[in-house]
Scaffold this active site. Structure first.
Site: not given
Ligand code: MN
Length: 254
Positions: A226, A123, A228
């Protein structure tokens, strides 16, 4: 017996594969402590690495010291980057910037890439990566790209897949996803505009917004979504992004 155990100890240790240390760039908590969302560390652990939230520094020599003993770098999400770093004046749609974090992140990623470390930039991280090597950014997608798809939900929910990305053939992203198009989450209003030399675009949204870039040797990858958060929400296809980071770090050690 004791002698035998002592003799066996170091041999056994050599047989165990070491876990590469994956440094995670920090934000500051409200108390000023280095902080990174737990989902980054969770993803590193699932990929077989040893997560380490990095200390914060704003001078080159200290940042170099912080990266000693670190085998790979994750650049985490966060605020907008000061557009003066890519030679632009602030657009009215520019969000909050963080001067200390710009300094810290730019030093971190230049040092890591200079040392040949594998990098996964997430990001804000992909934006820092692009700017660090001479690229520029769209400062505010809704204002600057007419007809853009929604890249930021109004309710702030970060885990929901929001738009598809088309993935370039022959890229690491393609190897990770296994298909030419896949849905990603989206929590950004800036993106790569002028691509830094030495990189290629490897994923794009339907409006042309850059969603992933890679350095040509594939050890340095940036994604605008994202992974994660997707992993913590059960989206397993992104796990190889983290596994690739850990295995590339292991190669460096050998
Ligand atoms: Mn997006």
């Amino acid at each position: 017996m004791l002698l035998l155990l002592l003799a066996a100890g170091p041999v056994r240790a050599q047989l165990l594969p070491s876990k590469p240390v994956v440094g995670i760039s920090a934000a500051r908590s409200e108390h000023g402590q280095p902080y990174a969302p737990q989902v980054y560390a969770d993803a590193v652990v699932r990929a077989g690495g040893e997560p380490r939230v990095l200390a914060i520094a704003e001078c080159d020599s200290t940042v170099r010291h912080i990266l000693d003993g670190v085998d790979a770098l994750i650049l985490t999400g966060g605020e907008d980057i000061d557009p003066s770093y890519y030679g632009e004046r602030p657009h009215p749609g520019l969000g909050r910037v963080s001067p200390w974090r710009d300094t810290y992140d730019l030093l971190l990623v230049r040092c890591a890439v200079g040392r040949g470390m594998p990098v996964l930039a997430v990001c804000r991280g992909v934006q820092v990566l692009n700017v660090a090597f001479g690229g520029s950014l769209w400062q505010d997608i809704p204002a600057q790209i007419p007809g853009a798809v929604q890249h930021m939900r109004r309710d702030g929910e970060p885990n929901i897949a929001m738009h598809p990305v088309a993935i370039a053939a022959g890229s690491l992203m393609r190897r990770v996803a296994g298909v030419p198009e896949i849905f990603v989450n989206s929590a950004h209003h800036q993106s790569v505009k002028g691509l830094a030399p030495g990189f290629r675009v490897t994923a794009t949204a339907p409006d042309g917004v850059v969603e992933a870039i890679e350095m040509f040797d594939r050890r340095v990858v940036g994604v605008q979504f994202h992974p994660e958060r997707m992993l913590s929400a059960g989206d397993l296809w992104v796990l190889p992004l983290f596994q690739n980071l850990v295995s590339a770090a292991r190669l460096k050690d050998n």
